[in-house]
Design an enzyme around this catalytic site. Structure first.
Site, mmCIF file in Angstrom:
data_model
loop_
_atom_site.group_PDB
_atom_site.id
_atom_site.type_symbol
_atom_site.label_atom_id
_atom_site.label_comp_id
_atom_site.label_asym_id
_atom_site.label_seq_id
_atom_site.Cartn_x
_atom_site.Cartn_y
_atom_site.Cartn_z
ATOM 1 C CB CYS A 1 -0.946 0.074 1.176
ATOM 2 S SG CYS A 1 -2.020 -1.334 1.351
ATOM 3 N NE ARG B 1 5.438 1.354 -0.146
ATOM 4 C CZ ARG B 1 6.546 1.188 0.552
ATOM 5 N NH1 ARG B 1 7.696 1.433 -0.011
ATOM 6 N NH2 ARG B 1 6.513 0.790 1.784
ATOM 7 C CG ASN C 1 0.044 2.190 3.729
ATOM 8 O OD1 ASN C 1 -0.961 2.228 3.036
ATOM 9 N ND2 ASN C 1 1.206 2.690 3.350
ATOM 10 C CE LYS D 1 13.503 -12.353 -8.616
ATOM 11 N NZ LYS D 1 13.953 -12.510 -7.304
ATOM 12 C CD GLU E 1 9.680 -12.891 -7.143
ATOM 13 O OE1 GLU E 1 9.025 -12.497 -6.174
ATOM 14 O OE2 GLU E 1 10.915 -12.811 -7.175
HETATM 15 C C1 G6P Z 1 8.403 -9.393 -0.774
HETATM 16 C C2 G6P Z 1 8.947 -9.196 -2.179
HETATM 17 C C3 G6P Z 1 10.217 -10.027 -2.363
HETATM 18 C C4 G6P Z 1 11.221 -9.695 -1.280
HETATM 19 C C5 G6P Z 1 10.626 -9.882 0.123
HETATM 20 C C6 G6P Z 1 11.540 -9.334 1.210
HETATM 21 O O1 G6P Z 1 7.870 -10.659 -0.631
HETATM 22 O O2 G6P Z 1 7.983 -9.564 -3.151
HETATM 23 O O3 G6P Z 1 10.780 -9.748 -3.630
HETATM 24 O O4 G6P Z 1 12.346 -10.503 -1.431
HETATM 25 O O5 G6P Z 1 9.397 -9.159 0.225
HETATM 26 O O6 G6P Z 1 11.664 -7.941 1.079
HETATM 27 P P1 G6P Z 1 12.801 -7.089 1.776
HETATM 28 O O7 G6P Z 1 12.464 -5.659 1.433
HETATM 29 O O8 G6P Z 1 12.712 -7.347 3.251
HETATM 30 O O9 G6P Z 1 14.106 -7.531 1.219
#
Ligand code: G6P
Length: 606
Positions: free
Chosen positions: A2, A27, A98, A485, A488
């Protein structure tokens, strides 16, 4: 997860809010909305993207104060009604939120008894009704917000608009970031500086439990018990250009392509060629303290966790200190045993991931020593840790992490070198690693030059319902990140397994319809890996090998050859072709590469 943006000034708020929301769309992107005050409160909200909202905003939606939101649904499906802002029945107060209000059901029941009528299924709507109840009885919006928030259990970043006070917006933070932007006779607020850098680089971060009132001529901050707080504005390093696609078709491709430079930035000033050590000023650890740690425990979520697995391998190999990685989301719930001679390392690109932050807080409560490997300077996780390493990889916008993943692995190589040299890593081996680290940026360039070749392979393999990714020891986290990768961003089912485990179950899946991406570095396990490829081929399985030498055609159908570095550092390079493979598969399948369905960049809720 958000995005919030707010504006108070003499310009028209709506275009500024829409531009800010566009910057925050990574986001959360299932619905979006705006509220402005022009004598009365006016709102527009739609299910869909910010572009859909922009199309729905009438030309005469004018007013110099407003709030906006882009949503990633938690309570209630994505819909026009569930989109923010939420307003009270009298349409006086509008709120964007949020986070998660944990006692929303209880508050909703009480407010309903008091006569409130709810229109959405969200937890956030209770905030609008609560604040509206209080604002009638007081002369101050900030007091009304404070009073309402005292009844709330949960996490929030909020922005609140009152139709009766068109010159101000009140914002508050508890577990979900809010940053103020200081302009010339105008003020901004947002959940992320990305929404602000086009207008100002002077920002103020709110702390948890802090609120602020913004007006055109300035702001003031205060706590939940109305004590004023003093804040020093910071200047943001990144300008608006860092948040653009820079001529690339997608942020993801831009961020993959930036890696020679971002890795160089992670390394800059940290490799000492004289003593073959790493300079990591932010660790706040003496050599004596460093030696005293008998174990390293790494936590993070998603790709951060997989980069932590590469990190654990590096720490064990270079420092011979036992190390392992675990998802922060699991760690925090299992009442972990916290040991004084274990060094904890939390990884986060955003520095906001709620599960990682909660795990760090749990560690701190139990007296654990926690380092952060974080990209976002001044973020919640960075501030919570005892010390750490900033990645300096620049803003990462695409939901799937690439450059932050690579820079985290590089930061771990530096940490492992530092640990190693404090322990028993010889100067000669230290030198070998330093030289290897310096070769990385140019070698990443070499891999990026294979973009066309990898795009061709991606098109060839993309139409399979599922793919297997395998690797042994150092190659296993690479395989896991490669599978992550692919799934997703292309939605192709991808499963990662240790190559050694294949014959203990998943070999049953192997056949012409289930190709395998095999990570086969030139290391002491090469022969074992080649044997596994033989087993796959014997079952009619197709193999795409990623390694250091051209594959024997009897063992692999296709091969991507990656430049060789020092064995310990090879996983960093082996990941890059898998990023390109996933990217091009997603493009071939016409997926929304930067905003994959159901996901969000920063998961700031549990
Ligand atoms: C989400 C994203 C991922 C990321 C994870 C951790 O799930 O989709 O791509 O690796 O959060 O995020 P961070 O900001 O803590 O590295």
């Amino acid at each position: 997860m958000c995005g919030i943006v707010a504006y108070v000034g003499s310009k028209d708020a709506a275009p500024i809010l829409l531009e800010g929301l566009q910057r925050l769309e990574y986001r959360g992107y299932d619905s979006a909305g705006l509220a402005i005050v022009n004598k009365t409160l006016r709102t527009r909200k739609v299910k869909g993207r910010v572009a859909d909202l922009a199309a729905a905003v009438p030309a005469r939606f004018k007013g110099g104060v407003g709030i906006g939101h882009t949503r990633w649904a938690t309570h209630g499906v994505p819909s026009d009604v569930n989109a923010h802002p939420h307003v009270d029945g009298a349409e006086r107060v509008a709120v964007v939120h949020n986070g998660i209000i944990e006692n929303a059901d209880e508050l909703r029941a009480k407010l309903t008894v008091d006569g409130a009528t709810f229109t959405s299924e969200t937890d956030s709507e209770v905030l609008a009704h609560l604040i509206a109840r209080t604002v009638k009885d007081t002369d101050s919006l900030e007091e009304a917000v404070r009073t309402a928030l005292k009844r709330v259990v949960g996490t929030y970043g909020i922005a609140v608009l009152d139709a009766e006070r068109p010159g101000e917006v009140v914002v508050a933070r508890n577990g979900s970031p809010i940053v103020l932007g200081i302009g010339e006779k105008e003020m901004f607020a947002a959940s992320d500086v990305a929404a602000l850098v086009r207008y100002t680089r002077q920002v103020v971060h709110l702390e948890d439990g802090e609120l602020a009132t913004i007006k055109a001529d300035g702001f003031h901050t205060f706590t939940m018990d109305a004590t004023e707080t003093a804040k020093e504005p910071l200047t943001v390093d990144w300008d608006a250009g860092h948040y653009d696609t820079g001529g690339y078709e997608h942020y993801l491709l831009k961020e993959i392509s930036e890696q020679p430079e971002t890795v160089a930035r992670t390394l800059r000033g940290r490799v000492d060629d004289r003593f073959h050590i790493a300079h990591l000023g932010g660790l706040n650890l003496t050599p004596h303290e460093t030696r005293a740690f008998r174990r390293v425990k790494i936590i993070g979520c998603g790709s951060a966790y997989y980069s932590g697995q590469i990190g654990a391998q590096l720490v064990e190999e270079l420092a011979r200190v036992p190390a392992d990685a675990e998802p922060a989301s699991e760690f925090r719930y299992r009442n972990p045993v916290v040991e004084h001679d274990t060094l904890y390392v939390a990884i986060s690109q955003s520095g906001e991931t709620y599960d990682t932050l909660a795990a760090v807080q749990e560690l701190k409560r139990k007296g654990g020593r926690v380092l952060g490997i974080v990209n976002t300077v001044g973020s919640a996780i960075a501030r919570e840790c005892d010390g750490g390493i900033y990645l300096h990889a620049g803003p990462e916008v695409s939901v799937a992490s690439t450059k932050a993943f690579t820079s985290t692995a590089v930061a771990f190589a530096l940490l492992a070198l530092h640990f190693g040299r404090v322990h028993d890593l010889s100067p000669a081996d230290g030198r070998r690693i330093c030289e290897g680290l310096r070769r990385l940026p140019a070698q990443i360039e070499e891999i990026l030059a294979k973009d066309d070749e990898i795009a061709g392979l991606a098109r060839k393999y993309a139409d399979h319902a599922g793919m297997m990714f395998i690797g042994r020891v150092r190659g296993y986290p690479v395989a896991r990140e490669g599978a992550q990768k692919l799934k997703e961003i292309s939605y192709v089912h991808a499963e990662a397994y240790p190559a050694s485990e294949l014959k203990h179950g998943p070999l049953a899946l192997i056949g012409p319809d289930m190709p395998t991406v095999a990570i086969v570095p030139d290391d002491e396990l090469l022969d074992k890996n080649l044997t596994t490829l033989g087993e796959i081929r014997a079952r009619g399985g197709r193999v795409l090998m990623v390694g250091h030498r051209a594959a024997d055609p009897r063992l692999a159908d296709d091969c991507v050859v990656v430049p060789k570095n020092e064995t310990e550092l090879d996983p960093i390079l082996l990941t890059i072709p898998l990023q390109l493979l996933a990217y091009h598969a997603a493009v071939a399948l016409e997926r929304d590469v930067d905003k994959p369905r159901n996901l969000a960049k920063s998961v700031t809720v549990e």
